[in-house]
Design an enzyme around this catalytic site. Structure first.
Site, PDB file in Angstrom:
ATOM      1  N   LYS A  11     -21.644  17.187   5.777  1.00  0.00           N
ATOM      2  CA  LYS A  11     -20.676  17.440   6.842  1.00  0.00           C
ATOM      3  C   LYS A  11     -20.572  16.269   7.810  1.00  0.00           C
ATOM      4  O   LYS A  11     -19.497  15.974   8.342  1.00  0.00           O
ATOM      5  CB  LYS A  11     -21.062  18.715   7.604  1.00  0.00           C
ATOM      6  CG  LYS A  11     -20.033  19.158   8.636  1.00  0.00           C
ATOM      7  CD  LYS A  11     -18.707  19.495   7.974  1.00  0.00           C
ATOM      8  CE  LYS A  11     -17.672  19.961   8.973  1.00  0.00           C
ATOM      9  NZ  LYS A  11     -16.367  20.231   8.347  1.00  0.00           N
ATOM     10  N   SER A  62       0.819  -1.205   0.000  1.00  0.00           N
ATOM     11  CA  SER A  62       0.000   0.000   0.000  1.00  0.00           C
ATOM     12  C   SER A  62       0.861   1.267   0.000  1.00  0.00           C
ATOM     13  O   SER A  62       1.559   1.537  -0.968  1.00  0.00           O
ATOM     14  CB  SER A  62      -0.952  -0.040   1.195  1.00  0.00           C
ATOM     15  OG  SER A  62      -2.029   0.854   1.011  1.00  0.00           O
TER      16      SER A  62
END
Length: 332
Positions: free
Chosen positions: A204, A152
């Site tokens: 949000k 990764s």
């Protein structure tokens, strides 16, 4: 066999020590008639040691004993690294510290090449990118060497180096991005907790675990992950000179070093000695490696040492009760 550089360094150290001894004798023994001989001798010794240390640093700067700088990236990659705890081993330096090490190596008079030792399952995206960009900016050959795991974010860093070496049994790949959330809505309902939204902006609080995960929120967050993935694939394809389709076909799988080499994800398979041999052929001279580590203060060093001892003790107690049942661990 002693080479010319070694003789020059030795000469500088001896000269610095001699100057310090003479200066110390004049200042602490000859001139102050009121000092006792014993005190004077002690001051001379202190001055000699200080002079030797300064001369050694000057000699190392003017005539370096190394030509390759080694910087390690080990453990999960985060911005500040952290220090581990009783239940987990101390982590590696943070990304900012590793970047500082690479930049210091780039400025070092003797470091003609960079050896980046990688043993990491990956980690945060932007810190990984920062380390990769620092490696790309190094003025000289850069060789990444995967020991146990290069996955990764670790592979993202390797894509910024000229070459990537690994062992046959190294774990390499995991070219993908993951994001997750804990869904605690049912548990909250059972214990009588409720979520009251106070936010400005529709998304949000997207992904907040105490409320239902709406489909449009899922699409929004998945879009962010997809964008990161596209960037990752592009970075790997460009850095490793691979086709983007080939990179996507890995589907974020990991591979043993030998297979990764056949796929072009790794340039070569070999030991640490083989890697140094490759650097020697690039530089055209014998290789001497200097490890570059974070420049930490005394307080930080003491804290890190205490954490290492705490982890060792905790690991010992755990193994005594649990036994070695985790023979194979896999984290990415």
């Amino acid at each position: 066999m002693v080479d010319a550089d070694s003789l020059v360094r030795l000469g500088l150290v001896l000269l610095g020590t001699l100057v310090a001894v003479v200066a110390g004798a004049l200042v602490f023994v000859v001139f102050p008639a009121t000092l006792t001989d014993l005190l004077g001798v002690l001051f001379v010794l202190v001055a000699a040691l200080a002079g030797a240390r300064i001369a050694s640093n000057v000699a190392g700067s003017l005539v370096p004993s190394h030509n390759v700088a080694e910087v390690a990236v080990e453990g999960p990659i985060t911005r500040d690294g952290g220090g581990g705890g009783i239940a987990s081993p101390p982590t590696s330096p943070g990304a900012d510290d590793i970047v500082e090490q690479i930049e210091r190596a780039d400025d070092d008079h003797g470091a003609d090449a960079l050896l980046l030792k990688l043993n990491t399952p990956g980690g945060q995206i932007v810190p990984s990118e920062d380390i990769r960009l620092a490696a790309e900016s190094f003025d000289g050959p850069t060789v990444a060497y995967a020991t146990d795991v290069c996955a990764s974010g670790g592979y993202d860093i390797a894509a910024g180096c000229d070459e990537l070496w690994a062992r046959e049994g190294s774990i390499v790949g995991s070219i993908g991005v993951i994001g997750s959330r804990v869904n605690a809505k049912e548990l909250a309902d059972r214990v009588g907790l409720s979520y009251e939204r106070l936010a400005a902006g529709e998304y949000k609080d997207a992904g907040t675990p105490l409320k239902e995960f709406e489909e449009d929120e899922r699409e929004y967050l998945q879009g962010l992950i997809d964008d990161y993935y596209d960037q990752f694939v592009e970075t790997v394809a460009e850095g490793r000179e691979l086709d983007e389709a080939e990179v996507r076909e890995t589907e974020a799988r990991v591979f043993l070093g030998a297979e990764a080499n056949e796929m072009g994800l790794v340039d070569d398979i070999g030991t640490r000695e083989d890697v140094e041999g490759r650097l020697q052929s690039q530089l055209g001279e014998p290789v001497t490696v200097a490890e570059f580590e974070p420049q930490r203060g005394l307080r930080s060093k003491l804290r890190g040492g205490a954490q290492a001892v705490a982890f060792s003790l905790g690991a010992g107690l755990t193994s005594a009760f649990q036994g070695d049942v985790d023979g194979l661990s896999f984290r990415q």
